[in-house]
Design a protein around this motif. Structure first.
Motif, PDB file in Angstrom:
ATOM      1  N   SER A 113      -4.202  -8.200   0.676  1.00 50.69           N
ATOM      2  CA  SER A 113      -4.036  -7.340  -0.142  1.00 50.69           C
ATOM      3  C   SER A 113      -3.126  -7.793  -1.323  1.00 50.69           C
ATOM      4  O   SER A 113      -3.225  -7.497  -2.653  1.00 50.69           O
TER       5      SER A 113
ATOM      6  N   ALA B  54       0.812  -1.107  -0.084  1.00 51.01           N
ATOM      7  CA  ALA B  54      -0.013   0.174  -0.027  1.00 51.01           C
ATOM      8  C   ALA B  54       0.656   1.326  -0.155  1.00 51.01           C
ATOM      9  O   ALA B  54       0.431   2.233  -0.116  1.00 51.01           O
TER      10      ALA B  54
ATOM     11  N   ARG C  96      -4.666 -11.386  -4.415  1.00 52.07           N
ATOM     12  CA  ARG C  96      -5.732 -10.671  -5.325  1.00 52.07           C
ATOM     13  C   ARG C  96      -6.900 -11.681  -5.623  1.00 52.07           C
ATOM     14  O   ARG C  96      -8.100 -11.155  -5.407  1.00 52.07           O
TER      15      ARG C  96
END
Length: 115
Positions: free
Chosen positions: A81, A17, A84
């Motif tokens: 995250s 992120a 996927r």
């Protein structure tokens, strides 16, 4: 050395992120990855290191990272995250896609290397 290498790789991966972390490797970490010692991290060097790190993390050598294999390095949110397709495994393709996205995001000037 193996543990240090994995920590570097997963520091990068854990930054899914926040790709800026890739560009903020300290000097000793960069030297561990910078194969030609030019002070820059090329896409090829990054990919070679990423491949090596994946192989080292894949303890059961099944071509994917389960939560238990990644747990020493990633929290559940980070793991999810990168996973996927939500199958509770990070495939080699998912890992490569994340690492590539991280590199591209960190390569602010688009020159194919991080400095």
């Amino acid at each position: 050395m193996k543990r240090d290498t994995l920590l570097i790789a997963l520091m990068i991966l854990a930054s899914a992120a926040n790709a800026d972390t890739v560009a903020e490797l300290n000097e000793s970490e960069l030297k561990a990855i910078d194969a030609n010692n030019d002070g820059f991290l090329s896409k090829d060097e990054f990919n070679a290191f990423s491949d090596y790190a994946f192989q080292e993390m894949d303890e059961d050598k099944n071509g994917s990272l389960g939560l238990e294999e990644a747990k020493p390095f990633l929290d559940i949110k980070q793991f999810q995250s990168v996973d996927r397709n939500g199958d509770s495994f990070i495939s080699r393709a998912e890992y490569k896609a994340q690492m590539s996205a991280d590199f591209e995001a960190a390569d602010k000037d688009g020159n194919g290397q991080l400095d």
